[in-house]
Design a protein around this motif. Structure first.
Motif, PDB file in Angstrom:
ATOM      1  N   MET A  46       9.684  -6.346   9.153  1.00  0.00           N
ATOM      2  CA  MET A  46       9.195  -5.988   7.821  1.00  0.00           C
ATOM      3  C   MET A  46       7.891  -5.178   7.954  1.00  0.00           C
ATOM      4  SD  MET A  46       7.825  -8.545   4.858  1.00  0.00           S
ATOM      5  CE  MET A  46       9.278  -9.584   4.928  1.00  0.00           C
ATOM      6  N   PRO A  47       7.850  -3.976   7.377  1.00  0.00           N
ATOM      7  CA  PRO A  47       6.614  -3.186   7.480  1.00  0.00           C
ATOM      8  C   PRO A  47       5.485  -3.826   6.672  1.00  0.00           C
ATOM      9  CG  PRO A  47       8.190  -2.106   6.027  1.00  0.00           C
ATOM     10  CD  PRO A  47       8.897  -3.286   6.606  1.00  0.00           C
ATOM     11  N   ALA A  48       4.258  -3.504   7.064  1.00  0.00           N
ATOM     12  CA  ALA A  48       3.110  -4.004   6.307  1.00  0.00           C
ATOM     13  C   ALA A  48       3.077  -3.364   4.925  1.00  0.00           C
ATOM     14  CB  ALA A  48       1.820  -3.700   7.066  1.00  0.00           C
ATOM     15  N   VAL A  93       5.702  -1.707  -1.819  1.00  0.00           N
ATOM     16  CA  VAL A  93       5.864  -3.107  -1.429  1.00  0.00           C
ATOM     17  C   VAL A  93       4.904  -3.421  -0.284  1.00  0.00           C
ATOM     18  CG1 VAL A  93       7.500  -4.835  -0.573  1.00  0.00           C
ATOM     19  CG2 VAL A  93       8.303  -3.006  -2.085  1.00  0.00           C
ATOM     20  N   VAL A  94       4.203  -4.529  -0.412  1.00  0.00           N
ATOM     21  CA  VAL A  94       3.325  -5.004   0.668  1.00  0.00           C
ATOM     22  C   VAL A  94       3.901  -6.306   1.183  1.00  0.00           C
ATOM     23  CG1 VAL A  94       1.021  -5.852   1.216  1.00  0.00           C
ATOM     24  CG2 VAL A  94       1.294  -3.891  -0.286  1.00  0.00           C
ATOM     25  N   GLY A  95       4.261  -6.314   2.450  1.00  0.00           N
ATOM     26  CA  GLY A  95       4.983  -7.482   2.970  1.00  0.00           C
ATOM     27  C   GLY A  95       6.286  -7.603   2.204  1.00  0.00           C
ATOM     28  N   ASP A  96       6.447  -8.694   1.441  1.00  0.00           N
ATOM     29  CA  ASP A  96       7.646  -8.801   0.605  1.00  0.00           C
ATOM     30  C   ASP A  96       7.279  -8.808  -0.883  1.00  0.00           C
ATOM     31  OD1 ASP A  96       6.393 -11.181   0.538  1.00  0.00           O
ATOM     32  OD2 ASP A  96       8.094 -12.396   1.199  1.00  0.00           O
ATOM     33  N   LEU A  97       6.073  -8.333  -1.199  1.00  0.00           N
ATOM     34  CA  LEU A  97       5.611  -8.365  -2.594  1.00  0.00           C
ATOM     35  C   LEU A  97       5.577  -6.956  -3.191  1.00  0.00           C
ATOM     36  CD1 LEU A  97       4.287 -10.179  -4.844  1.00  0.00           C
ATOM     37  CD2 LEU A  97       2.091  -9.439  -3.907  1.00  0.00           C
ATOM     38  N   ASP A  98       6.255  -6.786  -4.305  1.00  0.00           N
ATOM     39  CA  ASP A  98       6.254  -5.497  -5.007  1.00  0.00           C
ATOM     40  C   ASP A  98       4.968  -5.379  -5.829  1.00  0.00           C
ATOM     41  OD1 ASP A  98       6.655  -3.301  -6.666  1.00  0.00           O
ATOM     42  OD2 ASP A  98       8.825  -3.626  -6.767  1.00  0.00           O
ATOM     43  N   ILE A 105      -4.667  -6.008  -6.655  1.00  0.00           N
ATOM     44  CA  ILE A 105      -3.991  -5.631  -5.412  1.00  0.00           C
ATOM     45  C   ILE A 105      -4.751  -6.079  -4.152  1.00  0.00           C
ATOM     46  CG2 ILE A 105      -3.275  -3.603  -4.063  1.00  0.00           C
ATOM     47  CD1 ILE A 105      -2.220  -2.406  -6.672  1.00  0.00           C
ATOM     48  N   PRO A 106      -6.102  -5.950  -4.116  1.00  0.00           N
ATOM     49  CA  PRO A 106      -6.801  -6.411  -2.898  1.00  0.00           C
ATOM     50  C   PRO A 106      -6.544  -7.881  -2.571  1.00  0.00           C
ATOM     51  CG  PRO A 106      -8.263  -5.108  -4.267  1.00  0.00           C
ATOM     52  CD  PRO A 106      -7.022  -5.330  -5.068  1.00  0.00           C
ATOM     53  N   ARG A 107      -6.273  -8.696  -3.576  1.00  0.00           N
ATOM     54  CA  ARG A 107      -6.018 -10.121  -3.324  1.00  0.00           C
ATOM     55  C   ARG A 107      -4.727 -10.331  -2.548  1.00  0.00           C
ATOM     56  NH1 ARG A 107      -7.135 -11.782  -9.572  1.00  0.00           N
ATOM     57  NH2 ARG A 107      -9.055 -10.600  -9.716  1.00  0.00           N
ATOM     58  N   HIS A 108      -3.900  -9.296  -2.505  1.00  0.00           N
ATOM     59  CA  HIS A 108      -2.631  -9.406  -1.776  1.00  0.00           C
ATOM     60  C   HIS A 108      -2.678  -8.652  -0.455  1.00  0.00           C
ATOM     61  CE1 HIS A 108      -0.843 -11.481  -5.167  1.00  0.00           C
ATOM     62  NE2 HIS A 108      -1.437 -10.592  -5.943  1.00  0.00           N
TER      63      HIS A 108
END
Lengths: 239, 351
Positions: A1-3, A61-66, A75-78
């Motif tokens: 999974m890409p970052a 998508v960051v990790g598995d979060l859209d 967004i920085p919190r994720h």
């Protein structure tokens, strides 16, 4: 999974799209750079990734979060950190305060994290009680990068972190960028200096006129006629 | 009490009151960068609400005003502050979210003019251009104060209120909230990328600052016993700006110095001087000119003010400087660089 994964992202200012249908991914522990002529949409894409601009199409998508529709300040919190191009530090705050502000999105005590970061950014450690406005341009850029690291990001987006810096300081900044990637963070760098980008990055994307024109391993991109691509004369799409 | 001491305690009152007003504007402008050119409007709203909630019903008083609840001090004063904050909430929800500093300043100065016209012309609200008078002297009955003894009493009471509000403001500005506000002042765009809801923080700053404005206004109406639109001409906002710019933006002690230099010594002290023969009222005009010139001189030669914003040092640095043993926070956790030895694949979908 890409970052970080961006799929078919279209974004712009008002109703005018600046970038269209851009897709790219940033893997953990790698440096990915975006290069291209002025006005190609490099910074616009970076802003869309970190929520300053809302894409009109596509998804991020960051990790598995859209995070496509997420308000920018959440967004920085994720785990997404961003270093803007210019005026990227709080000049009336000290180095330490800048870092504390950077860690404010993190719950709990961030002082250990700050000490860890300052042990790597030794120039900043010496100036921790200095106002950021009194630092050199290079030190300010390092501070902005260090501040972005306070949230322990899984992806960091740097918008021209070496713009206007001396060659010596450009080396310092790029060394830190490589160290960040080596610690497992995915790094996306918007860069004007093609030589540097090809030298330090694992993967390179060339944006031309708002689209992801060419991309690939840095070593492969280095062998292309970049001048022709920058001028839009080469049809060099590849994957 | 002699006239001399009456003047002295009047000056003391204005020193403390403008210290409170300056703290309110300072958190908005000095700490957050909000150019609130309507600040005096919030002061006026606080004054009027404190007055009409403390006064009895208007029937038979010869005045027209709303409410007339006859609430005791300090409940009416707190209501004055809260109403000013409520007005700030409405203004912020409309203007603060979408407008940048300079455009916001234009909207706020317009608001100040609108407020002035409405209150000045709509008599049933706060008695129009005549304003409110015969406002009860707080606690005078409880302590059996005469008109003369009320002045020093209320000047000291205002001092106590100012110290409490200074203590609260110091806690706010030293807390992470204060640091975030200063970050927003420096660059709200960058602050937003660090996980801050810039609007929410600016709103918080507006609410806190307006509460201070309302309380400062409430104290003025209760000290003087009257309040009318000539007391809060829109230009009065710039006197409070002069206080914080001369004293030192972002420094609470500087604000006290600014209140002393500008409000006490330049605005109110000359008002007690004898008139220049043949030119009544000339001193007041010269007064205003002197404040303007002082403002320009300060901005040109010492923009940081008489007492500049200080660097807030961490316990870590202070301990290091004094040679004490460092606490746990001083433990350095080294980050060892890791070599990337394997090629990492990457998927791309755009071609």
């Amino acid at each position: 999974m890409p970052a970080l994964l961006a799929e078919n992202v279209t974004a712009g200012y008002g109703r005018t799209p600046i970038i269209t249908d851009i897709s790219l991914s940033v893997e953990k522990g790698t440096v990915t750079t975006i290069i291209g002529p002025n006005g190609a949409g490099k910074s616009t894409f970076a802003k869309a990734v970190v929520g300053i601009l809302r894409p009109t199409n596509g998804r991020i998508v960051v990790g598995d979060l859209d995070i496509t529709r997420m308000p920018g300040h959440q967004i920085p919190r994720h785990g997404v950190a961003y270093v803007p191009q210019n005026d990227n530090v709080f000049k009336s705050l000290t180095v330490r305060e800048n870092l504390e502000v950077g860690g404010f999105a993190v719950k709990g005590d961030t002082s250990a994290r700050m000490e860890e970061i300052l042990s790597v950014f030794t120039d900043l450690d010496k100036a921790r009680e200095k106002k950021a406005g009194f630092l050199s341009g290079g030190q300010q850029n390092l501070l902005a990068i260090a501040r972005a690291l306070m949230v322990g990001p899984s992806v960091i987006v740097l918008d021209e972190p070496t713009a206007g810096l001396s060659p010596a300081y450009t080396d310092v900044v790029w060394n830190q960028v490589e160290r960040i990637a080596a610690s497992g963070t995915g790094v996306l760098v918007v860069e004007q200096n093609v030589e540097r980008a090809l030298h330090h990055a694992h993967f390179v994307h060339i944006f031309v006129a708002g689209s992801n024109h060419v991309h690939g391993l840095a070593s492969e991109i280095a062998s292309l006629d970049l001048a022709a691509i920058f001028l839009g004369r080469a049809e060099a799409n590849r994957s | 009490m002699s006239a001399f001491w009456y003047y002295v305690f009047t000056l003391v009152f204005f020193l403390f009151d403008y210290f409170i007003l300056a703290m309110g504007l300072n958190i908005q402008y000095g700490e957050t960068g909000i150019l609130n050119f309507a600040y005096i409007g919030f002061v006026a709203v606080g004054a009027y609400i404190t007055g009409v909630t403390g006064m009895p019903s208007s029937a038979g008083t010869g005045q027209q005003y709303i409410l007339g609840w006859g609430l005791p001090f300090p409940i009416n004063l707190i209501l004055g502050g809260l109403t000013a904050s409520a007005l700030a909430l409405v203004v912020a929800l409309i203007a603060l979210r979408r407008l940048r500093t300079d455009y916001l300043a234009v909207v706020l100065i317009s608001l100040s003019l609108v407020l002035y016209d409405v209150i000045n012309n709509y008599v049933p609200l706060f008695n129009g251009a005549d304003g409110l008078y015969n406002v009860p002297e707080p606690l005078a009955g409880f302590f059996k104060l005469t008109t003369n003894s009320f002045v020093p009493f209320f000047a000291m009471l205002t001092g106590v209120v100012a110290v409490i509000m200074w203590w609260v403001m110091s806690r706010i500005t030293k807390a992470p909230l204060g640091r975030t506000l200063r970050a927003i002042r420096d660059d709200d765009g960058v602050a937003a990328t660090l996980g801050k809801s810039v609007f929410r923080y600016k709103l918080t700053s507006m609410l806190i600052g307006s509460f201070y404005a309302g309380v400062g206004g409430g104290l003025i109406i209760q000290f003087g016993g009257s309040f009318n639109p000539t007391a809060w001409l829109p230009g009065e906002t710039f006197v409070v700006f002069a206080v914080i710019l001369v004293g030192g933006v972002g420094n609470n002690i500087g604000l006290l110095v600014g209140a002393l230099l500008v409000e006490t010594l330049l605005i109110h002290l000359p008002a007690f001087l004898p008139s220049i023969p043949g030119h009544p009222g000339l001193i007041e005009y010269i007064d205003t000119m002197v404040v303007g010139v002082l403002l320009m001189v300060m901005l040109w030669f010492r923009p940081q003010g008489v007492v500049p914003e200080r660097i807030r040092r961490s316990p870590f640095t202070l301990a290091k400087r004094s040679g004490q043993t460092l606490d746990d926070r001083a433990v350095v956790v080294p980050v060892a660089p890791v070599e990337i030895t394997t090629a990492v694949g990457q998927e791309t979908t755009n071609g």
